[in-house]
Motif scaffolding. Structure first.
Motif, PDB file in Angstrom:
ATOM      1  N   THR A 167       3.599  17.202  -0.782  1.00  0.00           N
ATOM      2  CA  THR A 167       3.692  15.916  -0.233  1.00  0.00           C
ATOM      3  C   THR A 167       2.060  15.258  -0.238  1.00  0.00           C
ATOM      4  OG1 THR A 167       3.335  16.809   2.044  1.00  0.00           O
ATOM      5  CG2 THR A 167       5.381  16.464   0.988  1.00  0.00           C
ATOM      6  N   TYR A 168       2.064  14.040  -0.220  1.00  0.00           N
ATOM      7  CA  TYR A 168       0.733  13.688  -0.193  1.00  0.00           C
ATOM      8  C   TYR A 168       1.051  12.229   0.854  1.00  0.00           C
ATOM      9  CZ  TYR A 168      -3.482  11.161  -2.131  1.00  0.00           C
ATOM     10  OH  TYR A 168      -4.666  10.618  -2.385  1.00  0.00           O
ATOM     11  N   TYR A 169      -0.035  12.069   1.571  1.00  0.00           N
ATOM     12  CA  TYR A 169      -0.026  10.947   2.402  1.00  0.00           C
ATOM     13  C   TYR A 169      -1.182  10.051   2.267  1.00  0.00           C
ATOM     14  CZ  TYR A 169       3.596  13.793   4.673  1.00  0.00           C
ATOM     15  OH  TYR A 169       4.569  14.351   5.039  1.00  0.00           O
ATOM     16  N   ALA A 170      -1.120   8.738   2.591  1.00  0.00           N
ATOM     17  CA  ALA A 170      -2.226   7.763   2.726  1.00  0.00           C
ATOM     18  C   ALA A 170      -3.165   8.582   4.008  1.00  0.00           C
ATOM     19  CB  ALA A 170      -1.957   6.635   3.153  1.00  0.00           C
ATOM     20  N   ASP A 171      -4.521   8.575   3.712  1.00  0.00           N
ATOM     21  CA  ASP A 171      -5.238   9.083   4.690  1.00  0.00           C
ATOM     22  C   ASP A 171      -5.062   8.706   6.134  1.00  0.00           C
ATOM     23  OD1 ASP A 171      -8.230   9.352   2.438  1.00  0.00           O
ATOM     24  OD2 ASP A 171      -6.359  10.765   2.966  1.00  0.00           O
ATOM     25  N   ALA A 172      -4.983   7.561   6.275  1.00  0.00           N
ATOM     26  CA  ALA A 172      -4.772   6.844   7.719  1.00  0.00           C
ATOM     27  C   ALA A 172      -3.514   7.218   8.385  1.00  0.00           C
ATOM     28  CB  ALA A 172      -4.917   5.432   7.412  1.00  0.00           C
ATOM     29  N   LEU A 173      -2.525   7.692   7.643  1.00  0.00           N
ATOM     30  CA  LEU A 173      -1.323   7.763   8.166  1.00  0.00           C
ATOM     31  C   LEU A 173      -0.806   9.704   8.252  1.00  0.00           C
ATOM     32  CD1 LEU A 173       0.904   5.478   6.198  1.00  0.00           C
ATOM     33  CD2 LEU A 173      -0.211   5.111   8.404  1.00  0.00           C
ATOM     34  N   LYS A 174      -1.925  10.194   7.945  1.00  0.00           N
ATOM     35  CA  LYS A 174      -1.757  11.756   7.988  1.00  0.00           C
ATOM     36  C   LYS A 174      -1.589  12.175   9.715  1.00  0.00           C
ATOM     37  CE  LYS A 174      -4.193  13.064   3.928  1.00  0.00           C
ATOM     38  NZ  LYS A 174      -5.475  13.791   3.355  1.00  0.00           N
ATOM     39  N   GLY A 175      -0.473  13.126   9.751  1.00  0.00           N
ATOM     40  CA  GLY A 175      -0.551  13.346  11.155  1.00  0.00           C
ATOM     41  C   GLY A 175       0.515  12.520  11.987  1.00  0.00           C
ATOM     42  N   TYR A 229      13.490  10.870   3.279  1.00  0.00           N
ATOM     43  CA  TYR A 229      13.158  10.252   4.440  1.00  0.00           C
ATOM     44  C   TYR A 229      11.724   9.977   4.892  1.00  0.00           C
ATOM     45  CZ  TYR A 229      17.786  12.372   5.279  1.00  0.00           C
ATOM     46  OH  TYR A 229      19.016  12.772   4.943  1.00  0.00           O
ATOM     47  N   LEU A 230      11.375   9.244   5.968  1.00  0.00           N
ATOM     48  CA  LEU A 230      10.200   9.062   6.500  1.00  0.00           C
ATOM     49  C   LEU A 230      10.198   9.109   7.986  1.00  0.00           C
ATOM     50  CD1 LEU A 230       7.119   8.478   5.645  1.00  0.00           C
ATOM     51  CD2 LEU A 230       7.568   6.139   5.946  1.00  0.00           C
ATOM     52  N   GLN A 231       9.685  10.013   8.640  1.00  0.00           N
ATOM     53  CA  GLN A 231       9.549  10.074  10.025  1.00  0.00           C
ATOM     54  C   GLN A 231       8.351   9.358  10.489  1.00  0.00           C
ATOM     55  OE1 GLN A 231      11.770  11.185  12.349  1.00  0.00           O
ATOM     56  NE2 GLN A 231      10.466  10.485  13.659  1.00  0.00           N
ATOM     57  N   MET A 232       8.447   8.367  11.223  1.00  0.00           N
ATOM     58  CA  MET A 232       7.164   7.896  11.740  1.00  0.00           C
ATOM     59  C   MET A 232       7.134   7.872  13.349  1.00  0.00           C
ATOM     60  SD  MET A 232       7.545   4.314   9.565  1.00  0.00           S
ATOM     61  CE  MET A 232       8.935   3.807  10.474  1.00  0.00           C
ATOM     62  N   ASN A 233       6.023   8.651  13.714  1.00  0.00           N
ATOM     63  CA  ASN A 233       5.604   8.876  15.169  1.00  0.00           C
ATOM     64  C   ASN A 233       4.327   7.942  15.719  1.00  0.00           C
ATOM     65  OD1 ASN A 233       7.922  10.604  15.341  1.00  0.00           O
ATOM     66  ND2 ASN A 233       6.649  12.199  14.287  1.00  0.00           N
ATOM     67  N   SER A 234       4.319   7.626  16.770  1.00  0.00           N
ATOM     68  CA  SER A 234       3.117   7.243  17.536  1.00  0.00           C
ATOM     69  C   SER A 234       3.066   6.093  16.802  1.00  0.00           C
ATOM     70  CB  SER A 234       2.072   8.183  17.219  1.00  0.00           C
ATOM     71  OG  SER A 234       2.353   9.391  18.174  1.00  0.00           O
ATOM     72  N   LEU A 235       4.025   5.196  16.564  1.00  0.00           N
ATOM     73  CA  LEU A 235       3.810   3.804  15.778  1.00  0.00           C
ATOM     74  C   LEU A 235       2.938   2.825  16.665  1.00  0.00           C
ATOM     75  CD1 LEU A 235       7.291   3.542  14.805  1.00  0.00           C
ATOM     76  CD2 LEU A 235       5.532   3.556  13.357  1.00  0.00           C
ATOM     77  N   GLU A 248       0.758  -1.048  -0.099  1.00  0.00           N
ATOM     78  CA  GLU A 248       0.086   0.134   0.092  1.00  0.00           C
ATOM     79  C   GLU A 248       0.850   1.285   0.172  1.00  0.00           C
ATOM     80  OE1 GLU A 248      -2.354   0.451   3.348  1.00  0.00           O
ATOM     81  OE2 GLU A 248      -0.618   0.248   4.929  1.00  0.00           O
ATOM     82  N   PHE A 249       0.331   2.199  -0.703  1.00  0.00           N
ATOM     83  CA  PHE A 249       0.878   3.565  -0.443  1.00  0.00           C
ATOM     84  C   PHE A 249       1.005   4.254   0.829  1.00  0.00           C
ATOM     85  CE2 PHE A 249       2.308   7.725  -2.247  1.00  0.00           C
ATOM     86  CZ  PHE A 249       1.302   8.658  -1.568  1.00  0.00           C
ATOM     87  N   VAL A 250       2.132   4.796   1.119  1.00  0.00           N
ATOM     88  CA  VAL A 250       2.354   5.372   2.304  1.00  0.00           C
ATOM     89  C   VAL A 250       2.469   6.928   2.268  1.00  0.00           C
ATOM     90  CG1 VAL A 250       3.883   5.939   4.259  1.00  0.00           C
ATOM     91  CG2 VAL A 250       3.494   3.663   3.288  1.00  0.00           C
ATOM     92  N   ALA A 251       3.434   7.494   1.379  1.00  0.00           N
ATOM     93  CA  ALA A 251       3.712   9.010   1.174  1.00  0.00           C
ATOM     94  C   ALA A 251       4.478   9.327  -0.123  1.00  0.00           C
ATOM     95  CB  ALA A 251       4.203   9.264   2.494  1.00  0.00           C
TER      96      ALA A 251
END
Length: 123
Positions: free
Chosen positions: A58-66, A80-86, A46-49
């Motif tokens: 920039t464009y994000y998968a809706d579920a991952l925004k924020g 880079y892909l910064q991933m928070n609140s994993l 699936e697409f992430v960003a």
């Protein structure tokens, strides 16, 4: 030919953060749309960003925004892909991809792919 090499994956507890990097070879990196996809066990990729060549779009998968943030440094040929609140459901192999031409938000028909890197989020 462009080679993409991901790094920064690993094991993290739920609520933690990771930053993935994707280093690209080639002089034309700065002209490509860059982005990330992921594939969880037993699921389709699936697409992430994605991010435009100049970083403006920039464009994000809706579920991952924020929670996820994509960025790039053209001087370093790196995205880079910064991933928070994993969350445990973020567990997947993450792939870097790029596409020639104008900005393609969902990187449909990506020209090049990395081999992927595993991110595991424990509960």
């Amino acid at each position: 030919q462009v080679q993409l090499v991901e790094s920064g994956g690993g094991l993290v507890q739920a609520g933690g953060s990771l930053r993935l990097s994707c280093a690209a070879s080639g002089r034309t990196f700065s002209t490509y749309t860059m982005g990330w996809f992921r594939q969880a066990p037993g699921k389709e990729r699936e697409f992430v960003a994605s991010i435009s060549w100049n970083g403006v779009n920039t464009y994000y998968a809706d579920a991952l925004k924020g929670r996820f943030t994509i960025s790039r440094d053209n001087a370093k040929n790196t995205v880079y892909l910064q991933m928070n609140s994993l969350k445990p459901e973020d567990t997947a192999v993450y792939y870097c991809a790029c596409k020639k031409g104008g900005y393609s938000p969902n990187i449909s028909g990506a020209n090049y792919w990395g081999k992927g890197i595993l991110v595991t989020v424990s509960s």
